[in-house]
Every structure is written in C-alpha cells, then in structure tokens.
Design a protein around this motif. Structure first.
Motif, PDB file in Angstrom:
ATOM      1  N   ASN A 113       0.860  -1.050  -0.079  1.00  0.00           N
ATOM      2  CA  ASN A 113      -0.040   0.042  -0.200  1.00  0.00           C
ATOM      3  C   ASN A 113       0.926   1.189  -0.039  1.00  0.00           C
ATOM      4  O   ASN A 113       0.248   2.326   0.185  1.00  0.00           O
ATOM      5  CB  ASN A 113      -0.884  -0.028   1.257  1.00  0.00           C
ATOM      6  CG  ASN A 113      -1.722  -1.109   0.980  1.00  0.00           C
ATOM      7  OD1 ASN A 113      -2.010  -1.822   0.089  1.00  0.00           O
ATOM      8  ND2 ASN A 113      -2.364  -1.615   2.321  1.00  0.00           N
ATOM      9  N   SER A 143      -1.310  -0.033  -5.572  1.00  0.00           N
ATOM     10  CA  SER A 143      -2.302   0.105  -4.767  1.00  0.00           C
ATOM     11  C   SER A 143      -3.191   1.453  -4.452  1.00  0.00           C
ATOM     12  O   SER A 143      -4.429   1.564  -4.323  1.00  0.00           O
ATOM     13  CB  SER A 143      -2.144  -0.348  -3.309  1.00  0.00           C
ATOM     14  OG  SER A 143      -1.589  -1.799  -3.298  1.00  0.00           O
ATOM     15  N   ILE A 144      -2.200   2.514  -4.233  1.00  0.00           N
ATOM     16  CA  ILE A 144      -2.719   3.778  -4.073  1.00  0.00           C
ATOM     17  C   ILE A 144      -2.729   4.888  -5.268  1.00  0.00           C
ATOM     18  O   ILE A 144      -2.872   6.151  -4.999  1.00  0.00           O
ATOM     19  CB  ILE A 144      -2.192   4.418  -2.689  1.00  0.00           C
ATOM     20  CG1 ILE A 144      -0.868   4.548  -2.679  1.00  0.00           C
ATOM     21  CG2 ILE A 144      -2.714   3.670  -1.639  1.00  0.00           C
ATOM     22  CD1 ILE A 144      -0.098   5.389  -1.804  1.00  0.00           C
ATOM     23  N   GLY A 147       1.343   6.911  -5.000  1.00  0.00           N
ATOM     24  CA  GLY A 147       2.033   5.886  -4.470  1.00  0.00           C
ATOM     25  C   GLY A 147       3.661   6.081  -5.160  1.00  0.00           C
ATOM     26  O   GLY A 147       3.832   6.736  -6.040  1.00  0.00           O
ATOM     27  N   THR A 157      -7.845   9.379   7.189  1.00  0.00           N
ATOM     28  CA  THR A 157      -8.343   8.792   5.796  1.00  0.00           C
ATOM     29  C   THR A 157      -8.798  10.051   4.991  1.00  0.00           C
ATOM     30  O   THR A 157      -8.773   9.837   3.645  1.00  0.00           O
ATOM     31  CB  THR A 157      -9.550   7.815   6.228  1.00  0.00           C
ATOM     32  OG1 THR A 157      -9.338   7.058   7.384  1.00  0.00           O
ATOM     33  CG2 THR A 157     -10.194   7.224   5.017  1.00  0.00           C
ATOM     34  N   THR A 178      -6.402   2.661   1.970  1.00  0.00           N
ATOM     35  CA  THR A 178      -5.723   2.214   0.862  1.00  0.00           C
ATOM     36  C   THR A 178      -6.906   2.543  -0.222  1.00  0.00           C
ATOM     37  O   THR A 178      -6.550   3.264  -1.258  1.00  0.00           O
ATOM     38  CB  THR A 178      -5.425   0.876   0.631  1.00  0.00           C
ATOM     39  OG1 THR A 178      -4.606   0.579   1.791  1.00  0.00           O
ATOM     40  CG2 THR A 178      -4.837   0.285  -0.546  1.00  0.00           C
ATOM     41  N   LYS A 179      -8.125   2.646   0.184  1.00  0.00           N
ATOM     42  CA  LYS A 179      -9.323   3.034  -0.773  1.00  0.00           C
ATOM     43  C   LYS A 179      -9.216   4.617  -1.027  1.00  0.00           C
ATOM     44  O   LYS A 179      -9.189   5.094  -2.090  1.00  0.00           O
ATOM     45  CB  LYS A 179     -10.521   2.499  -0.249  1.00  0.00           C
ATOM     46  CG  LYS A 179     -11.609   2.493  -1.292  1.00  0.00           C
ATOM     47  CD  LYS A 179     -12.962   1.961  -0.598  1.00  0.00           C
ATOM     48  CE  LYS A 179     -13.965   2.479  -1.562  1.00  0.00           C
ATOM     49  NZ  LYS A 179     -15.145   2.239  -0.556  1.00  0.00           N
ATOM     50  N   ASN A 212      -6.562   6.254  -1.113  1.00  0.00           N
ATOM     51  CA  ASN A 212      -5.018   6.515  -1.833  1.00  0.00           C
ATOM     52  C   ASN A 212      -4.268   6.920  -0.775  1.00  0.00           C
ATOM     53  O   ASN A 212      -3.336   7.961  -0.972  1.00  0.00           O
ATOM     54  CB  ASN A 212      -5.363   7.245  -2.838  1.00  0.00           C
ATOM     55  CG  ASN A 212      -6.085   6.555  -3.858  1.00  0.00           C
ATOM     56  OD1 ASN A 212      -6.231   5.572  -4.012  1.00  0.00           O
ATOM     57  ND2 ASN A 212      -6.726   7.601  -4.717  1.00  0.00           N
ATOM     58  N   ARG A 213      -4.179   6.396   0.594  1.00  0.00           N
ATOM     59  CA  ARG A 213      -3.292   6.894   1.990  1.00  0.00           C
ATOM     60  C   ARG A 213      -2.188   5.750   1.952  1.00  0.00           C
ATOM     61  O   ARG A 213      -2.514   4.618   2.121  1.00  0.00           O
ATOM     62  CB  ARG A 213      -4.049   7.043   2.994  1.00  0.00           C
ATOM     63  CG  ARG A 213      -5.179   7.825   2.889  1.00  0.00           C
ATOM     64  CD  ARG A 213      -4.972   9.292   2.724  1.00  0.00           C
ATOM     65  NE  ARG A 213      -6.186  10.039   2.062  1.00  0.00           N
ATOM     66  CZ  ARG A 213      -6.276  11.443   2.212  1.00  0.00           C
ATOM     67  NH1 ARG A 213      -5.651  12.099   3.413  1.00  0.00           N
ATOM     68  NH2 ARG A 213      -7.205  11.805   1.806  1.00  0.00           N
TER      69      ARG A 213
END
Ligand code: PA5
Length: 464
Positions: free
Chosen positions: A9, A14-15, A19, A327, A382-383, A385-386
C-alpha cells in the motif's frame, strides 16, 4: 527474520499516483546501495557501536544476569531513573513483555519486582512514586549515558538521600546501580566515590540506540525477562540489514519508502500498533525517528531542515479518534501498522441470550476482532489512496521485540544515510540541556545564562 513487512500500500499499484512507482527502485539503486554500505561499513565504529551491542560477551552478560537475579529476589519494587533514550527502551520492552497489569499482580504471579520507570521530574510524580514504594525494599537503577542530565541527577539525589535516612549509608548503597559512561561525567565520579554497582555504556552508543546495551539489559534482567532471546532477535534483524536484496532487508526497503514518501510531501509518520503491549514501542520509535532525522544541516553543511514528524496511535482505540483525519485529511502521512498474528491469550465472545443484533460477534475471538479492524482500517486508508504499510510479528515475545527494535534502529540509520545527515547527534536537545544548567546556576554556564536572559520576550504578546 520472523518480522514481515507488507508494503503493497505504499505503491502506485495500490494507491495510484500518490504511491511509489516500481521504477523508483531502479532509479535510486545507487542511493540505496550507498546508504546500505555506509551504515554497514561503520558498524562498531564511531557512533555506531550500538551495532555491536547484541554480540555482548558471555562474561559481561553473566554480570548483568547475576545482578538481575540478585535484585529480583530482594526487591519489592524496581525503579529506573532516566529520561529519553535512557528510559524509553525499558518502557517499550517491559510493557511488551510483562503482564499488562504487572504491578497489580500478586508477587507470586509477578515473579519479579513491581516496575516504575520515572522519566519526568514532575514533582507530583516523584511524590506519587514515594507514596507507593517503600524505599527499604526498592532498588534503583540510575541511567544516564552522559552522567550529567539534570532530571536524572535530581531524581538520584532525592532517592539516595531518602535511602540513607531509611537504611544508613552502607545499606543504601546496595539499593543503587548506576548505568553510565565509564570514566566520564558527574554520575560516574559519584558512583566511584560512593561505591555503587556500575554498568558501563560504550562511548559510541547514543541514548536512543542503547536498548541492547546494559541500559536495557540490566532492567530486563532484574525483571526476569528473556534477555538472551531479546538479543537473539536483535542479531536476526542485524543480519537481515546486511541483505542487498530489498525484499530480504525490511529496514532498508522501509527506509527508502519513507525517504520517497518524504519527497512526495508525506512529512508525518504515524506508528500504529494494534496491540496494547506494543503501545510504547511506538514511543520508542518516535524518539528514534525524530531525534535522529530532525536535522537543520546535512553532512555537507547545507541547510536542509530534514526530518519526518513521527506520531503515535493505538489500534483500535485511535480508530475512534485519529483515523478520520488519516483517511480524509491532507495527504501528508504514512501510516505504519504493527500487527500481531497470534496473541498470548484470547477470549471468545459469548452470550447465552439471543440478541439478534449481536449475532455476528458471537463465536469470534477478541483477537479476530482486533485483527479484522486493522485489516478494515488498512482497506479504508488504501481505498482513499493513503500511503501505509504493515509490519507483522507472529507473536509478541522477547525475540520478536528484539527484532522489531533493531529493525527500527537500522531503518533509522539507513534513512539518515539516504538523507545525508548526521543521524547520531542531537544538537537541538543539547541546547536545551545547556540552557537548563545555566538557569539553575551551574558553574561554567554564566554566558549561556546571559544569552537565555537576554532572549527577546515582549509582554505585548501574552494573552489571558
Ligand atoms: O537519545 C538521546 O541521546 C537522548 O534522548 C538521551 O538519551 C537523553 O537526553 C538522556 O541523556 P542521558 O542518557 O545522557 O541522561
């Protein structure tokens, strides 16, 4: 190594665009290898003598274990007097490995003295300690590498005076051990004069890197902790730090990921264990990361104002306090989760009544719940984008804690090398220590006092 790091992540896969791209490893291969080599080549030298601590000789370890056995039998309470790096290791390790309510257990279940680590000079705290311990059955370990720190010296003077009054000088001496640099500093001179037991701290082991030296080992021995397992874990992490392959070297890869994240504006590093016992490993990490990497200049003298602000959170508790910000707030953080696969004990959620709304909880354990919440939080971050990654320990024991703390230390050393700063000094801390000496009238600090007293201050800007 038992510790594993899942860094999916942190990656673009993933992000998304916030990322790190796969190509970053190739592009920075020379920087990563230079950092790895510079840290490894300096092991055992200068300020990197901490790298040698887990390889302590049998005879030095024997002396520490013998001290621990003696104190454990004699003491009802064991008090560490120290601050910063001279206290945080003891706090982190003891709270990971001891029963969570150690001091409240009956002696036969505790099998060790009660533990108090006094890392502040709040007068109420000293009074509170003296309200609950009987100095006649209490053993003190005064830990200060420099032997000069005002807080620790003050605490020592107070308790030694009380011990002498309660027990007489000869007996009082037996209740004090001193952990400091041999041959240097006020406390060492006092220890020699008074005849206290002394544990030496090597000159090239800085406070925040001292948990594997006598600074950590003597208290752990006094508490009956598995010192050998702790050192074994540290040696495993040291071996892994040598690996050239990034996926075999968790401290090197995560140092690089944080280095890249800092470049992308992630100047906050949240350490979030999902395990109460590991709560204070986050404090340990925060000191290490902050004091080592927060530097105004680099090794070439260029002003860089380097560093990434570490902060701590506890899963799941802080899900109900901080996680909203992580978040949905600014994209300025990396969250490091610490997971534990198997807890030392667990409890099944049971209910003999039929409550439909709680049905989904029944039959699960609290261990399953805490880990499900961690995975769920990771998913939510993660959803959004962290950036986050997860360090997993199979279980909490002396060996895995040794691995974790040594992993932190190498990660910090590698990150410092990538940032090209002096990881091992702390001029900002020293400045405050000198100002304290001056304000309390210590000889030799007269010009510092003048400087402090003449610092600009305007009553115009005071509110309330
Ligand atoms: O990491 C460090 O160097 C500091 O946090 C020191 O540990 C802290 O200032 C206490 O210093 P000393 O051990 O000399 O009393």
């Amino acid at each position: 190594m038992k510790l594993k790091v899942d860094y999916n992540n942190m990656m673009q896969s993933s992000i998304g665009e916030r990322g790190i791209g796969e190509e970053a490893f190739e592009k920075n291969a020379a920087l990563i290898e230079k950092a790895r080599k510079s840290v490894l080549d300096s092991r055992g030298k200068g300020w990197q003598q901490w790298c040698d601590s887990p390889y302590i000789s049998e005879s030095d370890l024997g002396k520490i274990i013998a001290y621990g056995d003696r104190v454990r039998k004699a003491a009802e309470s064991y008090v560490v007097l120290g601050i910063g790096g001279s206290a945080l290791g003891a706090i982190a390790v003891a709270s990971s490995l001891l029963h969570l309510h150690h001091n409240e257990l009956p002696r036969e279940k505790r099998n060790a003295p009660k533990l108090y680590v006094e890392d502040n000079v709040d007068p109420e705290r000293m009074n509170a300690l003296l309200d609950v311990v009987d100095v006649k059955t209490t053993y003190f370990n005064v830990i200060t590498k420099s032997g000069e720190t005002s807080e620790t010296l003050s605490q020592f003077l107070i308790v030694y005076d009380l011990l002498k009054k309660a027990l007489g000088k000869e007996e009082a001496k037996k209740h004090i051990a001193v952990t400091t640099t041999i041959g240097k500093g006020t406390l060492y001179a006092l220890a020699v004069k008074e005849g206290f037991e002394v544990f030496g701290v090597e000159a090239g082991v800085g406070g925040r890197f001292s948990v594997f030296s006598s600074v950590g080992l003597a208290p752990f021995a006094a508490l009956g902790l598995d010192v050998k397992g702790f050192l074994k874990g540290a040696r495993e992490a040291s071996k892994a730090a040598e690996e050239k392959s990034l996926n075999k070297n968790p401290s090197l890869i995560t140092a690089f990921l944080q280095y890249e994240a800092m470049k992308n504006g992630c100047n906050i590093n949240v350490m979030m264990p999902y395990c109460d016992g590991l709560k204070f490993t986050a404090d340990f990490f925060c000191q290490l990361w902050a004091e080592s990497l927060g530097k105004a200049t680099d090794l070439n003298g260029k002003t860089v104002y380097a560093g990434q602000t570490p902060t701590k959170a506890l899963g799941v508790t802080d899900q109900h306090s901080q996680v909203q910000l992580y978040t949905e707030g600014p994209f300025d953080k990396v969250v490091t989760f610490i997971a534990v696969d198997k807890f030392r004990g667990d409890r099944t959620i049971t209910d003999d009544r039929e409550i439909d709304a709680c049905d989904f909880l029944k039959g699960h354990t609290l261990g399953e719940l805490i880990n499900a919440e961690r995975v769920a939080t990771t998913y939510a971050l993660t959803k959004a984008n962290r950036a986050n990654f997860t360090i997993t320990l199979p279980e909490v024991n002396a060996e895995t804690i040794g691995e974790l703390l040594m992993y932190f230390m190498y990660q910090t050393a590698f990150a410092g090398a990538m940032l090209n700063i002096d990881t091992f000094n702390q001029p900002g801390v020293e400045e405050g220590k000198k100002a304290t000496f001056a304000m309390l009238g210590r000889k030799g600090y007269e010009s510092k006092l003048e400087e402090v007293e003449n610092a600009p201050h305007d009553d115009k800007y005071v509110a309330g």
